[in-house]
Design an enzyme around this catalytic site. Structure first.
Site, PDB file in Angstrom:
ATOM      1  N   ASP A   1      -0.650   7.273   1.494  1.00  8.54           N
ATOM      2  CA  ASP A   1       0.509   7.693   0.709  1.00  8.54           C
ATOM      3  C   ASP A   1       0.024   8.703  -0.338  1.00  8.54           C
ATOM      4  OD1 ASP A   1       3.036   7.687  -0.476  1.00  8.54           O
ATOM      5  OD2 ASP A   1       2.734   5.811  -1.524  1.00  8.54           O
TER       6      ASP A   1
ATOM      7  N   GLY B   1      -3.053   8.752  -1.290  1.00  9.67           N
ATOM      8  CA  GLY B   1      -4.451   9.002  -0.905  1.00  9.67           C
ATOM      9  C   GLY B   1      -5.442   8.297  -1.808  1.00  9.67           C
TER      10      GLY B   1
ATOM     11  N   LYS C   1       1.765  10.434   4.564  1.00  8.08           N
ATOM     12  CA  LYS C   1       2.913  11.117   3.936  1.00  8.08           C
ATOM     13  C   LYS C   1       2.389  12.345   3.205  1.00  8.08           C
ATOM     14  CE  LYS C   1       5.259   6.772   2.850  1.00  8.08           C
ATOM     15  NZ  LYS C   1       5.721   5.905   1.754  1.00  8.08           N
TER      16      LYS C   1
HETATM   17  P1  5GP Z   1      -2.085   5.126  -1.440  1.00  6.59           P
HETATM   18  O1  5GP Z   1      -3.269   4.587  -2.175  1.00  6.59           O
HETATM   19  O2  5GP Z   1      -2.422   6.134  -0.378  1.00  6.59           O
HETATM   20  O3  5GP Z   1      -1.035   5.659  -2.404  1.00  6.59           O
HETATM   21  O4  5GP Z   1      -1.326   3.915  -0.811  1.00  6.59           O
HETATM   22  C1  5GP Z   1      -1.784   3.229   0.237  1.00  6.59           C
HETATM   23  C2  5GP Z   1      -1.083   1.895   0.340  1.00  6.59           C
HETATM   24  O5  5GP Z   1       0.281   1.904  -0.145  1.00  6.59           O
HETATM   25  C3  5GP Z   1      -0.967   1.542   1.794  1.00  6.59           C
HETATM   26  O6  5GP Z   1      -2.144   0.945   2.266  1.00  6.59           O
HETATM   27  C4  5GP Z   1       0.232   0.630   1.812  1.00  6.59           C
HETATM   28  O7  5GP Z   1      -0.169  -0.679   1.506  1.00  6.59           O
HETATM   29  C5  5GP Z   1       1.121   1.138   0.699  1.00  6.59           C
HETATM   30  N1  5GP Z   1       2.214   1.999   1.192  1.00  6.59           N
HETATM   31  C6  5GP Z   1       2.413   3.293   0.899  1.00  6.59           C
HETATM   32  N2  5GP Z   1       3.518   3.771   1.507  1.00  6.59           N
HETATM   33  C7  5GP Z   1       4.032   2.746   2.211  1.00  6.59           C
HETATM   34  C8  5GP Z   1       5.188   2.619   3.069  1.00  6.59           C
HETATM   35  O8  5GP Z   1       5.981   3.540   3.321  1.00  6.59           O
HETATM   36  N3  5GP Z   1       5.388   1.390   3.604  1.00  6.59           N
HETATM   37  C9  5GP Z   1       4.560   0.329   3.382  1.00  6.59           C
HETATM   38  N4  5GP Z   1       4.858  -0.819   3.959  1.00  6.59           N
HETATM   39  N5  5GP Z   1       3.460   0.420   2.598  1.00  6.59           N
HETATM   40  C10 5GP Z   1       3.203   1.618   2.022  1.00  6.59           C
END
Ligand code: 5GP
Length: 177
Positions: free
Chosen positions: A102, A104, A130
């Site tokens: 999401d 990162g 994303k």
């Molecule tokens: P980041 O650190 O890249 O922002 O977020 C990663 C984590 O956010 C993912 O491993 C997941 O647990 C959660 N996450 C982000 N977007 C989504 C989404 O659209 N759906 C779900 N279920 N989890 C998400």
């Protein structure tokens, strides 16, 4: 029409086809390697990892890590390891397997943490990304799909621990919550 669940973004058939393609590419790229260690990031990875690992035709081992954010009251956005691998990854070929990237931040943290342990190689395989939400530059070696900035569920992904067992990737809408 009664609400029947989250709207479909990727069907089971589309997911199956893409996971097979990823499995073929990974098997080809690591054909000369003694053993690949797949490090799944709990909990969202569990279905993707199960499917992907069964598509591989190379020797592989499975391990897991879990990461959590510190509460907003401490350092906002800081991450910590809440579960580490059982395998000593030094000198091993490591593939991080993650459900979704999401902002990162999680992947960046994992890549820094694992590369400090001096694996023989470190790559990542991510089912969904994303691009509009990325805050950190993270390199992804194997990607399932890029998706728009929506909350997705199913195929291991949850909303408040619901929907993980949904067989397709769905878009969560207000009516589903
Ligand atoms: P980041 O650190 O890249 O922002 O977020 C990663 C984590 O956010 C993912 O491993 C997941 O647990 C959660 N996450 C982000 N977007 C989504 C989404 O659209 N759906 C779900 N279920 N989890 C998400």
């Amino acid at each position: 029409m009664p609400q029947t669940g989250p709207a479909v973004l990727f069907t089971e058939a589309v997911i199956r086809k893409r996971v097979r393609e990823l499995g073929r590419r990974i098997s080809k790229d690591y054909a000369a390697v003694d053993e690949l260690v797949l490090v799944g990031i709990l909990r969202g990875c569990y279905i993707f990892l199960a499917d992907l690992s069964r598509c591989l035709t190379i020797p592989r081992r499975i391990d897991f890590m879990a990461v959590s954010s510190y509460g907003q009251k401490t350092t906002p956005g800081a991450l910590r390891l809440i579960m580490d691998t059982r395998t000593d990854i030094t000198g091993k070929h490591i593939l991080i397997v993650e459900d979704i990237v999401d902002t990162g931040r999680t992947m960046h943290f994992l890549q820094e943490t694992l590369s400090a342990r001096k694996p023989a190689s470190l790559k990542s395989c991510v089912f969904l990304r994303k691009p509009d939400r990325l805050e950190k530059e993270v390199h992804i070696d194997y990607l399932g799909f890029d998706i728009p900035d929506l909350w997705v569920v199913g195929y291991g992904l949850d909303y408040a621990d619901r929907y993980r067992a949904l067989p397709y990737i769905g878009i969560l809408e207000t009516g589903d919550v």
